[in-house]
Design a protein around this motif. Sequence first.
Motif, short mmCIF file in Angstrom:
data_model
loop_
_atom_site.label_atom_id
_atom_site.label_comp_id
_atom_site.label_asym_id
_atom_site.label_seq_id
_atom_site.Cartn_x
_atom_site.Cartn_y
_atom_site.Cartn_z
N THR A 199 5.27 -10.17 -3.20
CA THR A 199 4.31 -9.46 -4.05
C THR A 199 4.82 -9.45 -5.49
O THR A 199 6.02 -9.48 -5.75
CB THR A 199 4.09 -8.02 -3.57
OG1 THR A 199 5.27 -7.25 -3.82
CG2 THR A 199 3.75 -7.98 -2.09
N LEU A 200 3.88 -9.41 -6.42
CA LEU A 200 4.20 -9.42 -7.85
C LEU A 200 3.54 -8.23 -8.55
O LEU A 200 2.47 -7.78 -8.14
CB LEU A 200 3.69 -10.71 -8.51
CG LEU A 200 4.20 -12.04 -7.97
CD1 LEU A 200 3.51 -13.19 -8.70
CD2 LEU A 200 5.71 -12.15 -8.10
N ASN A 201 4.17 -7.76 -9.60
CA ASN A 201 3.53 -6.79 -10.49
C ASN A 201 2.93 -7.59 -11.65
O ASN A 201 3.60 -7.90 -12.63
CB ASN A 201 4.52 -5.76 -11.00
CG ASN A 201 3.84 -4.69 -11.84
OD1 ASN A 201 2.77 -4.90 -12.41
ND2 ASN A 201 4.46 -3.52 -11.93
N THR A 202 1.66 -7.92 -11.52
CA THR A 202 1.02 -8.81 -12.49
C THR A 202 0.65 -8.09 -13.79
O THR A 202 0.18 -8.74 -14.73
CB THR A 202 -0.24 -9.45 -11.89
OG1 THR A 202 -1.08 -8.41 -11.38
CG2 THR A 202 0.14 -10.40 -10.76
N ASP A 203 0.88 -6.77 -13.87
CA ASP A 203 0.74 -6.10 -15.17
C ASP A 203 1.62 -6.78 -16.21
O ASP A 203 1.34 -6.73 -17.41
CB ASP A 203 1.18 -4.63 -15.07
CG ASP A 203 0.12 -3.74 -14.46
OD1 ASP A 203 -0.93 -4.27 -14.06
OD2 ASP A 203 0.34 -2.52 -14.38
N LEU A 204 2.69 -7.39 -15.75
CA LEU A 204 3.68 -7.97 -16.66
C LEU A 204 3.20 -9.27 -17.29
O LEU A 204 3.91 -9.85 -18.12
CB LEU A 204 5.01 -8.16 -15.93
CG LEU A 204 5.62 -6.83 -15.45
CD1 LEU A 204 6.74 -7.06 -14.47
CD2 LEU A 204 6.11 -6.01 -16.65
N TYR A 205 2.00 -9.75 -16.91
CA TYR A 205 1.36 -10.81 -17.69
C TYR A 205 -0.11 -10.49 -17.99
O TYR A 205 -0.88 -11.37 -18.36
CB TYR A 205 1.52 -12.19 -17.05
CG TYR A 205 0.75 -12.51 -15.77
CD1 TYR A 205 -0.58 -12.18 -15.59
CD2 TYR A 205 1.37 -13.23 -14.76
CE1 TYR A 205 -1.28 -12.53 -14.45
CE2 TYR A 205 0.68 -13.60 -13.60
CZ TYR A 205 -0.64 -13.23 -13.46
OH TYR A 205 -1.34 -13.58 -12.33
N ILE A 237 1.08 -3.25 6.08
CA ILE A 237 0.20 -3.47 4.93
C ILE A 237 1.09 -3.82 3.75
O ILE A 237 1.97 -3.04 3.36
CB ILE A 237 -0.64 -2.22 4.61
CG1 ILE A 237 -1.51 -1.84 5.82
CG2 ILE A 237 -1.51 -2.46 3.38
CD1 ILE A 237 -2.26 -0.53 5.65
N TYR A 238 0.88 -4.99 3.18
CA TYR A 238 1.68 -5.45 2.05
C TYR A 238 0.82 -5.33 0.79
O TYR A 238 -0.25 -5.95 0.69
CB TYR A 238 2.13 -6.89 2.25
CG TYR A 238 2.97 -7.08 3.50
CD1 TYR A 238 4.01 -6.20 3.81
CD2 TYR A 238 2.73 -8.12 4.39
CE1 TYR A 238 4.79 -6.36 4.95
CE2 TYR A 238 3.49 -8.30 5.53
CZ TYR A 238 4.52 -7.42 5.81
OH TYR A 238 5.28 -7.58 6.95
N ALA A 239 1.30 -4.54 -0.16
CA ALA A 239 0.48 -4.17 -1.31
C ALA A 239 1.14 -4.58 -2.62
O ALA A 239 2.37 -4.60 -2.74
CB ALA A 239 0.22 -2.67 -1.32
N PRO A 268 -4.04 -4.05 16.04
CA PRO A 268 -4.16 -4.24 14.59
C PRO A 268 -4.21 -5.70 14.17
O PRO A 268 -3.88 -6.60 14.95
CB PRO A 268 -2.88 -3.58 14.07
CG PRO A 268 -1.88 -3.82 15.16
CD PRO A 268 -2.66 -3.71 16.44
N PRO A 269 -4.61 -5.94 12.92
CA PRO A 269 -4.41 -7.27 12.34
C PRO A 269 -2.92 -7.60 12.35
O PRO A 269 -2.07 -6.70 12.38
CB PRO A 269 -4.94 -7.13 10.91
CG PRO A 269 -5.71 -5.86 10.88
CD PRO A 269 -5.16 -4.98 11.93
N ALA A 270 -2.60 -8.88 12.31
CA ALA A 270 -1.19 -9.26 12.24
C ALA A 270 -0.54 -8.67 11.00
O ALA A 270 0.63 -8.26 11.03
CB ALA A 270 -1.06 -10.78 12.25
N LEU A 271 -1.28 -8.64 9.92
CA LEU A 271 -0.86 -7.98 8.69
C LEU A 271 -2.09 -7.74 7.85
O LEU A 271 -3.15 -8.34 8.08
CB LEU A 271 0.17 -8.80 7.91
CG LEU A 271 -0.28 -10.15 7.33
CD1 LEU A 271 0.48 -10.46 6.04
CD2 LEU A 271 -0.02 -11.27 8.33
N SER A 272 -1.96 -6.87 6.87
CA SER A 272 -3.04 -6.60 5.93
C SER A 272 -2.50 -6.72 4.52
O SER A 272 -1.32 -6.43 4.27
CB SER A 272 -3.63 -5.20 6.15
OG SER A 272 -4.20 -5.08 7.44
N LEU A 273 -3.36 -7.15 3.61
CA LEU A 273 -3.01 -7.28 2.20
C LEU A 273 -3.84 -6.31 1.39
O LEU A 273 -5.04 -6.15 1.63
CB LEU A 273 -3.28 -8.70 1.70
CG LEU A 273 -2.67 -9.86 2.50
CD1 LEU A 273 -3.11 -11.19 1.90
CD2 LEU A 273 -1.15 -9.77 2.53
#
Length: 702
Positions: free
Chosen positions: A440-446, A366-368, A323-328
């Motif tokens: 990670t951020l929840n960008t709905d908040l801006y 996988i970081y989402a 696998p990839p080292a990580l996935s976004l």
Amino acid sequence: MGHFLLLAVAFLAFPAAAAAAVVPRFSSHKFAFPGPATAFTVPAAFPTTVYESYYVKPGPTNEPQPAVFDPVLNITFPFNLTNPETVPTNGSDPVLYPPALANLTDASAEALVSAAALEILAIIEANNTGLSSNCSKCVAALSVAQMAAQLAPTHLPAAMVSLCKTTGFKTGTVCQNTYGATNFGASWVQILAKADVVGLDGQYICASLSTDFCSQPPLVPVKVKFPKAKPVKPKKSRASGKRVKVLHLSDLHLDTRYMAGSEANCTSSMCCRYSAPGQGVDEAPATYPAPLFGYYKCDSPFYLALAALQSIGPLTGTSVDNPPALSLYTGDLVAHDSQNQRSRAYVEVTEDSVWQMFKAYIGGPIYAALGNHDTSPDNFDVAHAIDDNGPLGQQFSWNYDHVSKLWEHYGWIDGATQAQASVHYAAYSVLHPLGLRVITLNTDLYYRNNPYTFIHAADPDFSGMFSFLVQELQKAEDAGERVWIVGHVLSGWDGSNPMPGGSDMLYQIVDRYSPHVIANVFFGHTHEDQAFVYYKNNGTRRSAEDAIASAWVGPSITPLTNLNSGFRLYEVDTGSFEVFEAYTFYADVSTFNHLNETGAGPTFNFEYSTRAAYGPAAAWPDGAPLNATFWHRVTEAMEKDRTLATLFNTYQGKSSVRSPNCTSDACTAAKICYIRSGSAALGKQCPQGFGSVQGPYTGNNF
């Protein structure tokens, strides 16, 4: 062999759509493709093993309907939730109102709301009220509406629908779908009850309704308080010389209700959907039958989503076992359904459907980040502080808890990180085994299309999201860690997406912790391939010497609107965690209508290498990372040769034949300005009308 590879890159990285206008540029460094193939034609047959069972099995002319099991809720979602022929027209989610400040009878509450509606009409229609402008009228009307929201909240949505229709503000259908209680109406009641309607909040509310009421308020900067001053001589990270692969996917927008053969070229959203007899649309054959694998005006069907995932291995040299080292994943799993067609359950079944696909084809963590469509109501998320973490502040916690438990179930985060995400708007901070911290951020908040951001608009950190980010970055600085920030709604570019205050606050934070802590920032949302730069001192001087961080905006898998489908792979150093190479891949959506004739699935192609495409013009050394200075040098090269901006424009739409041309000086100047704008305030200073390739440019040429 090296010479052959360079020739191959020249051919593949330079799509035919741009061939007449742009001369491709490639560096002299030895180029190697990341995978064993530069093009991969997906098998036509649907990979049925991804799901255990199906209500409707996939066929050569129809989309599947998997029976999706949720391992967190321990349920199998019913067929009618995604059946394209039974799309709901009324919301089924719980409706929450702020508690009434008075215990009125229904009759008294109805009378109060009726009187308020008449007063609002009088304010709107009168010319001798002493109110000097449309903006002052709008704010005065909000003051009356706030009284009704606080005293008789459950009666207000019907009155808002009636006012909307009576004044001709919108069509009857739009009025109902916007202000009906089970759509956005109850949320608007909360906002009216809690906002400072005579202050900045009210100006934002009125501007969001129409800029004919109030103009967009200017940025009111709020200085971020940091635990420590920025080190005068921060410790610099050192490259290890070892590189790993990182996959970046974004904006898949799975349409579980997609119907092959339906009208793809419709004039109203959503296309590629079933139309019941008597509605007029399907009484004649479709003018453009929806292809099995998708179309420019539609979100991703199952066939396209899985085609993209099947192509990742051959094109990138990765697999579940290697696998990839990580996935976004930078947000937006759910289709663009209108609110009356969506529900919490619809969001949940989409989350389950997509994460199961990812688990089948992508190994490693996988970081989402959540996207603005990954919720219900659509676009909405609210600060816990709206009622001191009471019922209103917790109204979206069902989503944070559900999605974070799915991430834990699939082994992408651990239990402690899941617990953090469940109480931090699905945002979290995690240390990868290689030593990289991902926040990670929840960008709905801006996000400007989230009306909850209008509450306490003078405090962009009302949600506490930026305090969380600062806290995690300070820990990382103290520990000598490198950090990637992952979000959905971008902070900059043309300034059209974020709230000015939140965008400015994020810029200050990036400024404080870059370049010694923050190595990269990643976004999605626009569906387009973009990049932009953050500079020292909040961008007061934008030069190569002042460039400190850059943001990568991931291309979307969905073709909506007028785009090709694509994804990206990075090569990243394991010491500095800087990007040294970026490869972008795409499938030409204009070919999808012919696939039934060929008996094959779509072909995903290598599109371009970022270093090869822009490095030579920027005079960029082969061994240097593709960092903020690199992207600024690219803009300097664009100033000298606008064909480089034309090339950037082509890649922005993933080489779509529907992208507008960018051959004028005005378009070039705008693209340069957007790339140099990491905040809404900076982006709004740029020439407008050249930001998106999804339709004709509206900017003024010169």
